[in-house]
Design an enzyme around this catalytic site. Structure first.
Site, mmCIF file in Angstrom:
data_model
loop_
_atom_site.group_PDB
_atom_site.id
_atom_site.type_symbol
_atom_site.label_atom_id
_atom_site.label_comp_id
_atom_site.label_asym_id
_atom_site.label_seq_id
_atom_site.Cartn_x
_atom_site.Cartn_y
_atom_site.Cartn_z
ATOM 1 N N ALA A 1 3.267 6.254 0.188
ATOM 2 C CA ALA A 1 3.010 5.206 -0.820
ATOM 3 C C ALA A 1 3.126 3.874 -0.077
ATOM 4 O O ALA A 1 4.186 3.237 -0.052
ATOM 5 C CB ALA A 1 4.026 5.301 -1.943
ATOM 6 N N SER B 1 9.206 -3.020 -1.646
ATOM 7 C CA SER B 1 8.924 -1.603 -1.415
ATOM 8 C C SER B 1 8.584 -0.944 -2.743
ATOM 9 O O SER B 1 8.225 -1.639 -3.701
ATOM 10 C CB SER B 1 10.122 -0.940 -0.733
ATOM 11 N N ASN B 2 8.669 0.360 -2.830
ATOM 12 C CA ASN B 2 8.354 1.068 -4.075
ATOM 13 C C ASN B 2 9.242 2.305 -4.191
ATOM 14 O O ASN B 2 10.071 2.568 -3.318
ATOM 15 C CB ASN B 2 6.864 1.420 -4.118
ATOM 16 N N ARG B 3 9.045 3.069 -5.256
ATOM 17 C CA ARG B 3 9.990 4.141 -5.594
ATOM 18 C C ARG B 3 9.690 5.480 -4.917
ATOM 19 O O ARG B 3 10.273 6.498 -5.274
ATOM 20 C CB ARG B 3 10.002 4.330 -7.106
ATOM 21 N N SER B 4 8.785 5.503 -3.955
ATOM 22 C CA SER B 4 8.482 6.780 -3.295
ATOM 23 C C SER B 4 9.728 7.349 -2.622
ATOM 24 O O SER B 4 10.425 6.654 -1.891
ATOM 25 C CB SER B 4 7.393 6.558 -2.248
#
Ligand code: C5P
Length: 211
Positions: free
Chosen positions: A88, A21-24
């Protein structure tokens, strides 16, 4: 207007307990949804996994993966006059998804094979019709060129670009410093709260409405 907004990250599973995943945080998309609903628009928010309360008077559809988000956007697209893709979306997903938790074993290295997720904006471009499409670009370099390329390639009317290395901009903060590009102009905004950025984006969207 009927406005469809996506927010947050997607999660691409690796096994039943792990994901990419990502930091959104989802804050930009949720601020847009809250502001649009307060202006009297009919708002549907397609949200990846985030830790935010649902905005008032907004219909929230929860999704996990990029493929889920694409399916949800396709379902909702017909009834909307504008789409704002603030999510994101993860760019890659594992080729193999373990049915069971992957074991650590004794090896010193582990290689993950990844394949691209579907690009939502690119794949719905041919169904755009008279709708207004707004996208985001989070960049670390070459902001203007990248934003203009994505504006063209992703069938966008507006793209909201930010340099995620600048102080107070990007992921996991309450503020953002963005430049809004359309085909002919660029509008550089000062450091604003995400709610203020949302209001400026909606001003532009309402000014450019086609229906
Ligand atoms: O190419 P990049 O990920 O920087 O493009 C960002 C824009 O494209 C955002 O509006 C994002 O929501 C959208 N996007 C998409 N599908 C993807 C990845 C990004 O629609 N798989």
């Amino acid at each position: 207007m009927n406005i469809l907004i996506t927010a947050g990250p997607t999660r691409e599973p690796l096994d039943p307990v792990r994901f990419l995943s990502n930091r959104s945080s989802g804050r930009m998309g949720y601020a847009l949804a809250a502001a649009a609903a307060e202006r009297g628009h009919d708002v549907t928010l397609i949200s990846g996994p985030v830790a935010l309360p649902p905005p008032k008077d907004v219909q929230v559809v929860r999704v996990v993966t990029a493929a889920d988000m694409l399916a949800a956007v396709k379902l909702q697209l017909k009834k909307c006059g504008a789409l704002i893709m603030a999510a994101a979306v993860a760019d890659w997903r594992p080729v193999h998804v373990g049915k069971r938790k992957l074991k650590k074993g004794r090896q010193q290295r582990m290689t993950l094979e990844l394949k691209p997720t579907p690009d939502i904006l690119t794949s719905i471009g041919r169904f755009k019709g008279q709708r207004i499409f707004v996208g985001f670009a989070a960049e670390t370099h070459n902001l203007r060129n990248e934003a203009k390329r994505k504006l063209r390639e992703k069938h966008l009317d507006l793209i909201v670009a930010n340099d995620v290395t600048a102080p107070g901009a990007g992921f996991e903060v309450e503020t953002n410093r963005v430049t809004i590009f359309d085909a002919h102009s660029e509008e550089q905004l000062p450091l604003l709260t995400k709610r203020e950025v949302a209001e400026r984006i909606l001003d532009r969207l309402e000014a450019g409405r086609k229906t």
